[in-house]
Motif scaffolding. Structure first.
Motif, short mmCIF file in Angstrom:
data_model
loop_
_atom_site.label_atom_id
_atom_site.label_comp_id
_atom_site.label_asym_id
_atom_site.label_seq_id
_atom_site.Cartn_x
_atom_site.Cartn_y
_atom_site.Cartn_z
N ARG A 88 14.59 -4.79 -3.28
CA ARG A 88 14.26 -3.60 -3.73
C ARG A 88 14.80 -2.63 -2.31
N VAL A 89 15.36 -1.46 -2.30
CA VAL A 89 15.35 -0.77 -1.19
C VAL A 89 14.68 0.59 -1.10
N LEU A 90 13.85 0.73 -0.21
CA LEU A 90 12.81 1.86 0.11
C LEU A 90 13.61 2.88 1.09
N ILE A 91 14.08 3.85 0.55
CA ILE A 91 14.77 4.94 1.42
C ILE A 91 13.68 5.68 2.26
N LEU A 92 13.81 5.72 3.52
CA LEU A 92 12.97 6.33 4.46
C LEU A 92 13.81 7.30 5.32
N LYS A 104 9.99 10.24 6.33
CA LYS A 104 9.32 9.50 7.66
C LYS A 104 7.88 10.20 8.13
N ASP A 105 7.61 10.96 7.71
CA ASP A 105 6.19 11.73 8.29
C ASP A 105 5.19 11.44 7.28
N ALA A 106 5.47 10.30 6.52
CA ALA A 106 4.14 9.80 5.52
C ALA A 106 3.36 9.08 6.60
N PRO A 157 0.65 6.09 7.50
CA PRO A 157 0.41 4.61 7.26
C PRO A 157 0.10 4.22 5.95
N ALA A 158 -1.08 4.63 5.37
CA ALA A 158 -1.35 4.35 4.19
C ALA A 158 -0.25 4.55 2.97
N GLU A 159 0.33 5.79 3.22
CA GLU A 159 1.19 5.99 2.12
C GLU A 159 2.47 5.13 2.16
N LEU A 160 2.95 4.76 3.49
CA LEU A 160 4.00 3.79 3.81
C LEU A 160 3.73 2.59 3.09
N LEU A 161 2.55 1.84 3.51
CA LEU A 161 2.19 0.57 3.05
C LEU A 161 2.04 0.52 1.45
N HIS A 162 1.51 1.77 0.93
CA HIS A 162 1.54 1.82 -0.41
C HIS A 162 2.84 1.73 -1.13
N ALA A 163 3.73 2.33 -0.72
CA ALA A 163 5.03 2.52 -1.11
C ALA A 163 5.69 1.17 -1.08
#
Length: 230
Positions: free
Chosen positions: A91-95, A118-120, A122-128
């Protein structure tokens, strides 16, 4: 041992490949992800071409993919990974730092399962990462479905929606429309008085019939065919 800890031990960590041409960005992501027991970084790539090769070599669960990279951009790399035999489960998560509607549409069309700025935090990135690894679609809150809908309508105004949806049953069309609105299987089940398992089955059938790689592409189809309006 708690139930959560026992559950974690029974599941292999989510394998993540980092693809970004900025070394500091990759280093920052790696430090963050290495702190998580259920996530492991299996490789890094400095451009899109490397991302494709590393994906083939490491078979990650999730590729954290920048859009603007040399040699091959993130969207082209995503399309190659999505179309490569043996990488069907990747799966690809575009950042990206860019939140234009065109990038959202192109990324989803290429096979991306998620799109995060990219300005998300840390918690939002891990959740994603965890959401995408589980097979669900994820769109950043600031990248709204309205943008996807508007751009899709502009690009696909001449598509024969009726012909495209002819392969679906009426129930599958109803489910597709709700997927396009961003509902989960549980929410779809509640809306249509179905069990979550039955809702999941209808989603799977719709994906197979429409040739959609995952739920993110079902969202695109729902807008393209007019089942969901901006």
């Amino acid at each position: 041992m708690s139930a959560a800890a026992a559950s974690a031990l029974t599941h292999a960590p989510v394998k993540v490949l980092l693809a970004d041409d900025e070394g500091l960005v990759r280093s920052g992501f790696k430090v963050l992800l290495d702190l998580e027991e259920d996530i492991t970084v299996v490789g890094e790539a400095t451009n899109g071409a490397e991302a494709v090769e590393r994906a083939r070599a490491t078979r990650p669960d999730v590729v954290l993919m920048d859009i603007r990279m040399p040699k091959l951009d993130g969207i082209q790399a995503t399309a190659q990974i999505a179309g490569m035999r043996g990488l069907e489960q990747v799966r690809v998560l575009i950042l990206t730092t860019y939140d234009t509607d065109e990038y959202v549409f192109d990324a989803l069309q290429a096979g991306a399962s998620g799109f995060l700025l990219k300005d998300a935090g840390p918690a939002e990135l891990l959740h994603a990462i965890r959401v995408v690894a589980a097979g669900d679609a994820l769109l950043a809150p600031r990248i709204t479905r309205r943008l996807i809908g508007q751009f899709t309508a502009q690009r696909t105004a001449t598509q024969a929606a009726a012909d495209r949806l002819a392969v679906l049953t009426q129930r599958e069309r109803e489910v597709l429309a709700l997927v396009g609105q961003g509902l989960s299987n549980d929410e779809i089940g509640a809306e249509l008085f179905l069990s979550p398992a039955t809702a999941r089955t209808h989603v799977s059938h719709a994906m197979a019939k429409l040739g959609a790689r995952d739920r993110a592409q079902l969202v695109v189809v729902a807008y393209q065919t007019g089942l969901v309006s901006p």
